[in-house]
Design a protein around this motif. Structure first.
Motif, PDB file in Angstrom:
ATOM      1  N   ARG A  41      82.540  -7.247 -27.087  1.00  0.00           N
ATOM      2  CA  ARG A  41      82.738  -7.625 -25.699  1.00  0.00           C
ATOM      3  C   ARG A  41      84.000  -8.463 -25.552  1.00  0.00           C
ATOM      4  O   ARG A  41      84.373  -9.206 -26.465  1.00  0.00           O
ATOM      5  N   THR A  42      84.648  -8.330 -24.387  1.00  0.00           N
ATOM      6  CA  THR A  42      85.859  -9.107 -24.118  1.00  0.00           C
ATOM      7  C   THR A  42      85.607 -10.235 -23.127  1.00  0.00           C
ATOM      8  O   THR A  42      86.410 -11.149 -23.012  1.00  0.00           O
ATOM      9  N   HIS A  43      84.489 -10.172 -22.409  1.00  0.00           N
ATOM     10  CA  HIS A  43      84.164 -11.201 -21.424  1.00  0.00           C
ATOM     11  C   HIS A  43      83.885 -12.525 -22.143  1.00  0.00           C
ATOM     12  O   HIS A  43      83.079 -12.581 -23.082  1.00  0.00           O
ATOM     13  N   HIS A  44      84.559 -13.594 -21.684  1.00  0.00           N
ATOM     14  CA  HIS A  44      84.429 -14.888 -22.356  1.00  0.00           C
ATOM     15  C   HIS A  44      82.979 -15.376 -22.374  1.00  0.00           C
ATOM     16  O   HIS A  44      82.475 -15.859 -23.402  1.00  0.00           O
ATOM     17  N   GLY A  45      82.290 -15.275 -21.241  1.00  0.00           N
ATOM     18  CA  GLY A  45      80.911 -15.732 -21.171  1.00  0.00           C
ATOM     19  C   GLY A  45      79.997 -14.954 -22.094  1.00  0.00           C
ATOM     20  O   GLY A  45      79.138 -15.526 -22.769  1.00  0.00           O
ATOM     21  N   PHE A  83      79.982 -23.566 -15.164  1.00  0.00           N
ATOM     22  CA  PHE A  83      81.109 -23.794 -14.255  1.00  0.00           C
ATOM     23  C   PHE A  83      81.917 -22.520 -14.000  1.00  0.00           C
ATOM     24  O   PHE A  83      82.909 -22.552 -13.292  1.00  0.00           O
ATOM     25  N   GLU A  84      81.498 -21.392 -14.616  1.00  0.00           N
ATOM     26  CA  GLU A  84      82.264 -20.156 -14.512  1.00  0.00           C
ATOM     27  C   GLU A  84      81.449 -19.066 -13.821  1.00  0.00           C
ATOM     28  O   GLU A  84      80.215 -19.059 -13.924  1.00  0.00           O
ATOM     29  N   PRO A  85      82.126 -18.127 -13.135  1.00  0.00           N
ATOM     30  CA  PRO A  85      81.416 -16.922 -12.666  1.00  0.00           C
ATOM     31  C   PRO A  85      80.833 -16.186 -13.868  1.00  0.00           C
ATOM     32  O   PRO A  85      81.484 -16.081 -14.905  1.00  0.00           O
TER      33      PRO A  85
END
Length: 313
Positions: free
Chosen positions: A150-154, A213-215
């Motif tokens: 996965r590349t999404h940070h979350g 704190f992130e989407p």
């Protein structure tokens, strides 16, 4: 495969914090995943506090305290693997798995105990080991998948937390099946795997609060069909290899089922340290997580008409 790609394209084309009306689901992914993560983290910390202060090893209160971590964990990974607002099949799979674990919890609550020792009986031990085994071994494989694919940070950060916690659980399971021997060699370290599990889990879980704190719309990060097969094979590999590797052959589970033990020996230095240190750590972690969640702008409980948009610092 084409329908999966079109779904991902549809999700990515929508604003990050816009209300979604997809396949009958209304709301943002944040509406569910962040409260679930909060419940998972706080439940784990409070459960650890109860274990250290109030519960004797392998009693019913001990087992039920661990489910403050286990049940929210199931709700989190089912939400990640079968995200809402995608398909009816996902919705059915999500609630079927959750229902199975909730039925298992009822067995833990109402199942028989050993009147002589005060510990839970073989039925409760077996159901508990099955529930924890499936959920926590899945964690290491799901974490590995989310970290590497996965590349999404979350998604990657949650993957790190799941992987570290799941790997530590593998060590603990290994020691359980060592049949009274220490997984780390010297007898003085008997039960040390339980301490490793708690410390590793604390370190892993403390990486999650910044995500408040992130989407956090991770629906397009859900595993593909082939990746779900990989997760299933990973769980089966863990469940089928750890017991014989630890026991040096086919494990004899009868003694453990009759007289289970998860914690270090009562009179050991590990147990004394555990009773002193972990209640303090649990309280500190609970407060830190709750403060982070409140500071992110999300209400602890749903509030009608409240603005729950994420505040970016």
């Amino acid at each position: 495969e084409n329908s999966s790609l079109s779904l991902r394209t549809m999700i990515r084309s929508q604003p990050r914090n816009a209300n979604k009306c997809l396949y009958g689901y209304t709301g943002t992914f944040d509406d569910a995943i962040k409260p679930l993560l909060l419940t998972y983290l706080v439940g784990s910390a409070i459960g650890s506090l109860f274990l250290a202060v109030l519960c004797n090893d392998a009693t019913r209160p001990f087992i039920l305290s661990t489910t403050l971590h286990l049940i929210p964990e199931v709700f989190v990974w089912t939400h990640l693997i079968y995200p809402p607002s995608t398909t009816n099949t996902n919705r059915s799979a999500l609630w079927t798995i959750r229902a199975i674990f909730l039925i298992g919890w009822m067995v833990l609550y109402f199942g028989p105990i050993n009147e002589e020792t005060g510990k839970v009986g073989p039925l409760v031990v077996g159901v508990y080991m099955a529930m924890a085994g499936v959920s926590d071994t899945l964690g290491v494989w799901l974490g590995l998948l989310m970290m590497t694919r996965r590349t999404h940070h979350g998604a990657r950060r949650i993957g790190v937390a799941f992987f570290v916690h799941g790997f530590a659980f593998h060590l603990t399971a290994f020691e359980v099946f060592c049949e009274g021997r220490s997984a780390f060699g010297p007898p003085i370290l008997t039960g040390f795997a339980w301490i490793v599990l708690l410390v590793a889990s604390i370190a892993a879980f403390l990486t999650i609060p910044p995500l408040f704190f992130e989407p956090l719309d991770l629906r397009d990060q859900a595993p593909t069909t082939k990746e779900k097969v990989f997760l299933l094979m990973g769980v089966l590999t863990s469940l089928l290899t750890i017991p014989p590797l630890a026991a040096g052959g086919v494990p004899d589970l009868e003694p453990f089922l009759k007289d289970p033990s998860f914690l270090p020996p009562t009179d050991s230095w590990l147990m004394v340290s555990y009773k002193i240190v972990f209640p303090i750590l649990s309280m500190i972690i609970t407060v830190r997580i709750l403060i982070a969640y409140v500071d992110s702008g999300h209400p602890i409980l749903p509030v009608a008409g409240a603005n729950t948009s994420t505040r970016i610092k």
